[in-house]
Design an enzyme around this catalytic site. Sequence first.
Site, PDB file in Angstrom:
ATOM      1  N   ASP A  44       3.799   0.000 -13.103  1.00 42.53           N
ATOM      2  CA  ASP A  44       4.766  -0.874 -13.771  1.00 42.53           C
ATOM      3  C   ASP A  44       4.010  -1.959 -14.555  1.00 42.53           C
ATOM      4  O   ASP A  44       4.626  -2.782 -15.243  1.00 42.53           O
ATOM      5  CB  ASP A  44       5.800  -1.447 -12.805  1.00 42.53           C
ATOM      6  N   SER A  45       2.672  -1.903 -14.523  1.00 46.27           N
ATOM      7  CA  SER A  45       1.855  -2.671 -15.470  1.00 46.27           C
ATOM      8  C   SER A  45       2.156  -2.207 -16.899  1.00 46.27           C
ATOM      9  O   SER A  45       1.689  -2.811 -17.861  1.00 46.27           O
ATOM     10  CB  SER A  45       0.362  -2.518 -15.150  1.00 46.27           C
ATOM     11  N   ASP A  83       5.143   4.063 -10.181  1.00 45.53           N
ATOM     12  CA  ASP A  83       5.570   2.845  -9.487  1.00 45.53           C
ATOM     13  C   ASP A  83       7.086   2.774  -9.383  1.00 45.53           C
ATOM     14  O   ASP A  83       7.799   3.017 -10.365  1.00 45.53           O
ATOM     15  CB  ASP A  83       5.088   1.602 -10.261  1.00 45.53           C
ATOM     16  N   LYS A 112       4.838   4.844  -5.705  1.00 42.95           N
ATOM     17  CA  LYS A 112       4.138   3.709  -5.081  1.00 42.95           C
ATOM     18  C   LYS A 112       5.115   2.545  -4.972  1.00 42.95           C
ATOM     19  O   LYS A 112       5.916   2.307  -5.876  1.00 42.95           O
ATOM     20  CB  LYS A 112       2.917   3.307  -5.911  1.00 42.95           C
ATOM     21  N   GLU A 114       5.410  -1.718  -3.271  1.00 42.85           N
ATOM     22  CA  GLU A 114       4.644  -2.881  -2.832  1.00 42.85           C
ATOM     23  C   GLU A 114       5.218  -3.445  -1.529  1.00 42.85           C
ATOM     24  O   GLU A 114       6.438  -3.579  -1.408  1.00 42.85           O
ATOM     25  CB  GLU A 114       4.679  -3.971  -3.916  1.00 42.85           C
ATOM     26  N   GLU A 181      -5.069  -4.636  -3.579  1.00 42.90           N
ATOM     27  CA  GLU A 181      -5.299  -5.385  -4.820  1.00 42.90           C
ATOM     28  C   GLU A 181      -5.716  -6.817  -4.504  1.00 42.90           C
ATOM     29  O   GLU A 181      -5.030  -7.516  -3.737  1.00 42.90           O
ATOM     30  CB  GLU A 181      -4.007  -5.377  -5.676  1.00 42.90           C
TER      31      GLU A 181
END
Length: 275
Positions: A44-45, A83, A112, A114, A181
């Site tokens: 999602d970057s 993501d 993925k 978080e 990260e």
Amino acid sequence: MRKTITDIQQMKVRGEPIAMLTAYDATIAALFDAAGVPMLLVGDSLGDNVLGFSSTVPVTIEDMVRHTAAVARGAQSALIVADMPFLTYATLEMAVAAARRLMQEGGAQAVKLEGGQAMVPIVRRLVECGVPVMGHLGYTPQSVHLFGKARVQGRSAAAARRMIEDALALEAAGAFALVLELVPAQLAAAITERLRIPTIGIGAGPHCDGQVQVFTDILGLRDDFKPRHTRRFAELAPLIRSAVAAYVAAVGERSFPTAEHSSRMDEAELREALE
Ligand code: KIV
Ligand code: NA
């Protein structure tokens, strides 16, 4: 043949480092696939690197589905991880719906998300449903409004212990791999040692089982931005600026295009058309 999560996990068993890279479109995905990247992250970057936002928070499931599908069309061999966007996995039902879109419409082989122990029920449910899940601990960019800014996580004994517990909980819940990260190198090493699943670091030192980088960082596409955790393996920004300036100049002086870039028609047909 497309790589599987087992292929990726076997790399940890063999002690073979895993070089993951982000990709957001088909052209770039095809290049990275051909270069031998075993696992691509449609991060999602996308928000900061393609869509022009200043964080990952505005990225939607529609954005992710569209770009995941492009990457899946471009890359034949790499395992594709997508993501789950911000607030698309706040409940079990939402998480299943978002994962369905990323896998069925986007063509991802894994997702993925978080977060630590709070995400355990979500990870467990997705894995029960057949969705491979990659965890993500340390600095988690979707929580930028809680963190304030990107900073190293887990420096105190209490925070480090909590991160180890989170990592073990995600593994126990069925996660197939874990991104770390902005984590101190020694803590990332300790987590890597304690897990059977591979750790994939970004700003987490050399002792993770793999590394992930945002491709615009390693290729130097944004030369106003160089995080400490990256190395520029190329400086594409000046290359692109000078190539495009040369194009603008060539059009400006009419040295491009020439006959070799053009087509012609029969002169008689032209005369008839202009009568
Ligand atoms: O979105 C992304 O690029 C990521 C990596 C930095 C791990 O989540
Ligand atoms: Na991300």
